[in-house]
Design a protein around this motif. Structure first.
Motif, mmCIF file in Angstrom:
data_model
loop_
_atom_site.group_PDB
_atom_site.id
_atom_site.type_symbol
_atom_site.label_atom_id
_atom_site.label_comp_id
_atom_site.label_asym_id
_atom_site.label_seq_id
_atom_site.Cartn_x
_atom_site.Cartn_y
_atom_site.Cartn_z
ATOM 1 N N PHE A 151 0.838 -1.195 0.000
ATOM 2 C CA PHE A 151 0.000 0.000 0.000
ATOM 3 C C PHE A 151 0.878 1.251 0.000
ATOM 4 N N ASN A 152 0.244 2.412 -0.157
ATOM 5 C CA ASN A 152 0.999 3.664 -0.176
ATOM 6 C C ASN A 152 1.318 4.148 1.235
ATOM 7 N N GLU A 153 0.791 3.496 2.258
ATOM 8 C CA GLU A 153 1.065 3.884 3.642
ATOM 9 C C GLU A 153 0.902 2.652 4.520
ATOM 10 N N SER A 154 1.341 2.766 5.779
ATOM 11 C CA SER A 154 1.183 1.652 6.696
ATOM 12 C C SER A 154 -0.291 1.392 6.944
ATOM 13 N N VAL A 155 -0.676 0.128 6.954
ATOM 14 C CA VAL A 155 -2.078 -0.217 7.176
ATOM 15 C C VAL A 155 -2.150 -1.302 8.244
ATOM 16 N N THR A 156 -3.309 -1.425 8.858
ATOM 17 C CA THR A 156 -3.553 -2.492 9.829
ATOM 18 C C THR A 156 -4.485 -3.503 9.173
ATOM 19 N N PRO A 157 -3.987 -4.742 8.930
ATOM 20 C CA PRO A 157 -4.880 -5.719 8.304
ATOM 21 C C PRO A 157 -6.005 -6.112 9.253
ATOM 22 N N VAL A 158 -7.203 -6.190 8.738
ATOM 23 C CA VAL A 158 -8.351 -6.602 9.535
ATOM 24 C C VAL A 158 -8.761 -8.003 9.117
ATOM 25 N N LEU A 159 -8.979 -8.165 7.837
ATOM 26 C CA LEU A 159 -9.416 -9.458 7.329
ATOM 27 C C LEU A 159 -8.731 -9.639 5.975
ATOM 28 N N VAL A 160 -7.729 -10.514 5.934
ATOM 29 C CA VAL A 160 -7.024 -10.796 4.684
ATOM 30 C C VAL A 160 -7.037 -12.306 4.518
ATOM 31 N N ARG A 161 -7.657 -12.804 3.466
ATOM 32 C CA ARG A 161 -7.740 -14.254 3.333
ATOM 33 C C ARG A 161 -8.022 -14.688 1.895
ATOM 34 N N VAL A 162 -7.840 -15.988 1.685
ATOM 35 C CA VAL A 162 -8.129 -16.600 0.396
ATOM 36 C C VAL A 162 -9.342 -17.507 0.576
ATOM 37 N N LEU A 163 -10.328 -17.355 -0.313
ATOM 38 C CA LEU A 163 -11.530 -18.183 -0.267
ATOM 39 C C LEU A 163 -11.535 -19.112 -1.473
ATOM 40 N N ASP A 164 -12.059 -20.309 -1.291
ATOM 41 C CA ASP A 164 -12.170 -21.197 -2.447
ATOM 42 C C ASP A 164 -13.441 -20.867 -3.228
ATOM 43 N N ALA A 165 -13.718 -21.678 -4.265
ATOM 44 C CA ALA A 165 -14.822 -21.362 -5.172
ATOM 45 C C ALA A 165 -16.172 -21.385 -4.464
ATOM 46 N N GLN A 166 -16.243 -22.076 -3.324
ATOM 47 C CA GLN A 166 -17.503 -22.112 -2.583
ATOM 48 C C GLN A 166 -17.565 -21.010 -1.521
ATOM 49 N N GLY A 167 -16.505 -20.228 -1.427
ATOM 50 C CA GLY A 167 -16.493 -19.152 -0.457
ATOM 51 C C GLY A 167 -15.964 -19.559 0.910
ATOM 52 N N HIS A 168 -15.409 -20.765 1.022
ATOM 53 C CA HIS A 168 -14.843 -21.200 2.306
ATOM 54 C C HIS A 168 -13.453 -20.628 2.480
ATOM 55 N N PRO A 169 -13.148 -20.074 3.646
ATOM 56 C CA PRO A 169 -11.800 -19.540 3.848
ATOM 57 C C PRO A 169 -10.750 -20.643 3.855
ATOM 58 N N MET A 170 -9.635 -20.401 3.163
ATOM 59 C CA MET A 170 -8.543 -21.357 3.075
ATOM 60 C C MET A 170 -7.412 -20.977 4.016
ATOM 61 N N THR A 171 -7.487 -19.759 4.581
ATOM 62 C CA THR A 171 -6.415 -19.273 5.454
ATOM 63 C C THR A 171 -7.049 -18.726 6.732
ATOM 64 N N THR A 172 -6.242 -18.618 7.780
ATOM 65 C CA THR A 172 -6.718 -18.044 9.034
ATOM 66 C C THR A 172 -5.995 -16.733 9.288
ATOM 67 N N SER A 173 -6.415 -16.032 10.328
ATOM 68 C CA SER A 173 -5.798 -14.725 10.605
ATOM 69 C C SER A 173 -4.335 -14.886 11.045
ATOM 70 N N ASP A 174 -3.937 -16.099 11.490
ATOM 71 C CA ASP A 174 -2.537 -16.312 11.876
ATOM 72 C C ASP A 174 -1.599 -16.173 10.681
ATOM 73 N N ALA A 175 -2.121 -16.373 9.491
ATOM 74 C CA ALA A 175 -1.285 -16.365 8.292
ATOM 75 C C ALA A 175 -0.977 -14.947 7.815
ATOM 76 N N VAL A 176 -1.592 -13.940 8.480
ATOM 77 C CA VAL A 176 -1.442 -12.560 8.016
ATOM 78 C C VAL A 176 -0.358 -11.850 8.821
ATOM 79 N N SER A 177 0.556 -11.189 8.123
ATOM 80 C CA SER A 177 1.556 -10.375 8.816
ATOM 81 C C SER A 177 1.753 -9.099 8.012
ATOM 82 N N GLU A 178 2.415 -8.110 8.625
ATOM 83 C CA GLU A 178 2.655 -6.886 7.881
ATOM 84 C C GLU A 178 4.059 -6.365 8.153
ATOM 85 N N VAL A 179 4.697 -5.865 7.114
ATOM 86 C CA VAL A 179 6.011 -5.240 7.228
ATOM 87 C C VAL A 179 5.870 -3.875 6.573
#
Lengths: 547, 153
Positions: free
Chosen positions: A51-79
């Motif tokens: 992004f153009n500035e520091s952001v705080t992730p709230v909900l970042v995830r990958v969903l499959d074709a049925q809309g089921h989340p494939m990742t959990t919030s533990d998989a999210v990090s920010e630098v």
């Protein structure tokens, strides 16, 4: 004397708030490590968003074709300004949606999504799990506005009550009924702003109503700048309450005043009005605006009571004192309000053409009616009350009730104003959007030749020397590296014949002419001869307007 | 004399007719939007220029969002960068397909979610062809193309 004290304190308040500054523009996604619609042979280890500035992730995830989340919030990090989502190891072939929702520095949520496919899965027409109606933003926005209105009301009555005691009543002890009203107002304001923190979290995460009990939602709300606002204001209201009860003894009046001012400083920390550029102007003007509003609004309830309870002469003296100070306070209130409005709206036409402007007009109209009532009271009733006319006391009480009803309407209108983005912020976002990507500051155009795309960007796109960049892409949007790029600049309308420039490679797939001269304004023709390979040429022709 | 005048008239009439009823040179086809997940949305469409002169898409507006800006996703093999565009050329006698992963019209500051199965109004303004009003169908969030093909002149 009272007026002088009041103005002096106002000046101190202004001075105290100088320097608080914060840019108000939402974060913008600049880069992502997987392209929209990309077909990947193997799953990437991670997906990065810059992004153009520091952001705080709230909900970042990958969903499959049925809309089921494939990742959990533990998989999210920010630098810094990059958000990284670690991908699961064993992801089956198929289509996926990457969705993100982050909070930018101005505490506004920003989100988006894109699609990618793994393996040989055929492109799918749609993902059923993600069909519409999933946003709860509208509901939470309404709840936030309601809380905002309750908060403003409580704050104005509490702080205004304190100002009334200090400036007008000057009693040794705050009367019981007025004290209880102030404590009640302070408590209501505190509860409303605390609840607003959770609602802000829910709004950011876009969760359904029942998720408000989720501690994670409150954690997200606490990360927004609203929480700083809340704690400063609540601290101020707590101090004010100490003075109202009388615990500070002979310092009661100082404590009432100090607590009230601190509570007002709290509301200048966040929000559209406070963060408008120039912040050194907006935040103090907002504080002064709120302080003057509190003086007026807060006096209505105690005056209403006193006209009834006190002897006519005592009540008349207080009404007259209130009224003479109010003349100056209301003038300051209106001027500050107009300054804030001018900063936000910028152009008269925006009052009508934008949602924000229309809501502001409604507020201004209500304020005009309220001013009319106040003027009527001042010039008709106040002098007669001073003459000891008891019948006028009843009429004045009725008028104060009308004023209170108008005040409630104005507070609601103010809260609704906060729902929309002011024209000022819209313009800044637009400007920032163009400025943020260093490669496209001036003018950029996509042009075509066969199945090739050329993105031509000219910076600063003003008469004189410019940098002209050319990025060449195939139909899929992938950069291609040609053998040679030659640029011809001409202006047929002015009879200026083509000048030839050899573009040099500056990065993969990007070519640049550092000294592209557009000596005058007008529509310039840009012709680009590309030797894609030794055997294939592509010729582009486009126009660049130089203002 | 009359014969000569009618000859001139015969020459002039088709020219006048041609000037008056020139067919619409810009055709927009297969316009669709993706159901939004966050505060941004994207519209994709196909621009066909049937004319003999180049045109250019210069402005896009919609009442459903604060702002619309064309973007192009540029894939350099490692990352995809989004470059904002001020204009998109519509070359004479050609067709440009705006699709996911390439050029799209990005909506920022949506006033409400774009819901699948609904439509949104979008106005395109071309340098020569002028204003073209569209009703754009919103497809599912993961859609890669329109479910119904069609065009509006």
């Amino acid at each position: 004397m009272a007026i002088r004290n009041f103005l002096f304190l106002g000046t101190i308040l202004v001075a105290a708030m100088l320097g608080s500054s914060r840019a108000d523009a939402h974060a913008v996604l600049l880069e992502k490590s997987v392209g929209d619609g990309a077909r990947l042979a193997v799953a990437p280890a991670e997906i990065r968003l810059r992004f153009n500035e520091s952001v705080t992730p709230v909900l970042v995830r990958v969903l499959d074709a049925q809309g089921h989340p494939m990742t959990t919030s533990d998989a999210v990090s920010e630098v810094d300004s990059t958000v990284i989502l670690a991908m699961p190891k064993a992801l089956p072939a198929g289509n996926y949606v990457f969705t993100y929702r982050v909070i930018s520095a101005d505490s506004h949520p920003v989100g988006g999504s894109f699609v990618f496919g793994l393996g040989d899965a055929a492109p799918e027409p749609g993902l059923d799990g993600l069909t519409a109606g999933s946003s709860h933003e509208m509901l939470w926005t309404r709840i936030a506005s309601a809380l905002q209105a309750i908060f403003y009301g409580g704050l104005l009555f509490a702080v205004g009550g304190a100002l009334f005691q200090v400036i007008i009543a000057r009693d040794d002890k705050v009367p019981r009924a007025e004290r209880n009203f102030m404590l009640g107002a302070a408590a209501v304001a505190s509860v409303a702003i605390l609840a607003a923190i959770g609602v802000e979290g829910a709004l950011s995460a876009d969760v359904p109503l029942t998720d408000i009990v989720d501690p994670d939602i409150w954690r997200i709300g606490l990360q927004t700048s609203l929480s700083a606002n809340a704690f400063v204001t609540i601290a101020g209201l707590a101090i004010l309450s100490v003075g109202a009860i009388g615990w500070a003894q002979k310092f009661d009046r100082a404590v009432l005043l100090g607590g009230g001012l601190l509570a007002i400083v709290g509301i200048t920390i966040t929000g559209h009005a406070a963060s408008a550029s120039p912040a050194w102007l907006s935040a103090p003007v907002l504080g002064l605006h709120a302080l003057c509003a509190a003086y007026w609004v807060g006096a209505l309830v105690p005056l209403h009571r006193r006209i009834w309870k006190e002897s006519v002469s005592v009540a008349a003296a207080q009404v007259r004192l209130f009224s003479s100070i109010a003349l100056i306070v209301v003038a300051v209130l209106v001027v500050c309000g107009l300054v804030l409005a001018a900063v936000q709206v910028r152009e008269f036409s925006a009052l009508v053409t934008t949602d924000y402007g229309q809501r502001l007009l409604v507020k201004l109209l209500l304020v005009a009616v309220l001013l009319g009532c106040a003027a009527f009271n001042k010039f008709r009733f106040t002098p007669r009350l001073a003459l000891g006319d008891t019948r006028v006391a009843m009429s004045l009480r009725r008028m104060i009730e009308v004023e209170l009803a108008l005040v409630v309407a104005i507070i609601v209108a103010t809260a609704l104003l906060g729902e929309t983005t002011p024209p000022r912020a819209l313009q800044e976002q637009a400007a920032e959007h163009l400025d943020m990507d260093m490669s496209v500051p001036g003018f950029s155009v996509a042009t075509f030749a066969g199945n090739r795309i050329a993105v031509v960007d000219v910076s600063p796109a003003r008469a004189g020397n410019n940098t002209l960049g050319v990025s060449l892409l195939d139909a899929d949007g992938s950069l291609i590296t040609p053998v040679q790029v030659t640029v011809f600049l001409s202006n047929p309308a002015l009879g200026i014949e083509p000048s030839e420039h050899r573009a040099v490679a500056v990065s993969r797939g990007r070519y640049s002419v550092a000294d592209a001269g557009f000596p005058t304004s007008g529509r310039w023709r840009v012709e680009i001869e590309v030797l894609v390979t030794d055997f294939e040429a592509a010729n582009f022709s486009t126009e660049v307007p130089i203002p | 004399m009359i014969a000569r005048l009618s000859l001139i008239a015969m020459l002039l009439i088709p020219m006048a007719a041609w000037a008056q009823s020139a067919p619409p040179t810009i055709e927009i086809a297969d316009a669709w939007a993706r159901a939004s997940v966050g505060s941004t949305g994207a519209v994709y469409l196909t621009i066909r220029n049937h004319g003999t002169t180049d045109d250019r898409l210069e402005t896009v507006t919609t009442p459903v969002a604060d702002q619309v800006q064309p973007h192009i996703d540029v894939d350099d093999g490692k990352v995809t960068r989004m470059m904002p565009l001020n204009a998109i050329d519509a070359k004479a006698n050609s067709e440009e397909v705006l699709k996911p992963g390439g050029i799209h019209l990005m909506f920022t500051g949506l006033h409400g979610p774009l819901k699948s199965g609904t439509t949104i109004p979008v106005t395109l303004i071309f340098a020569h062809a002028g204003k073209i009003d569209l009703i754009v169908a919103v497809e599912k969030a993961g859609a890669m193309g329109p479910t119904q093909q069609g065009s509006s002149p």
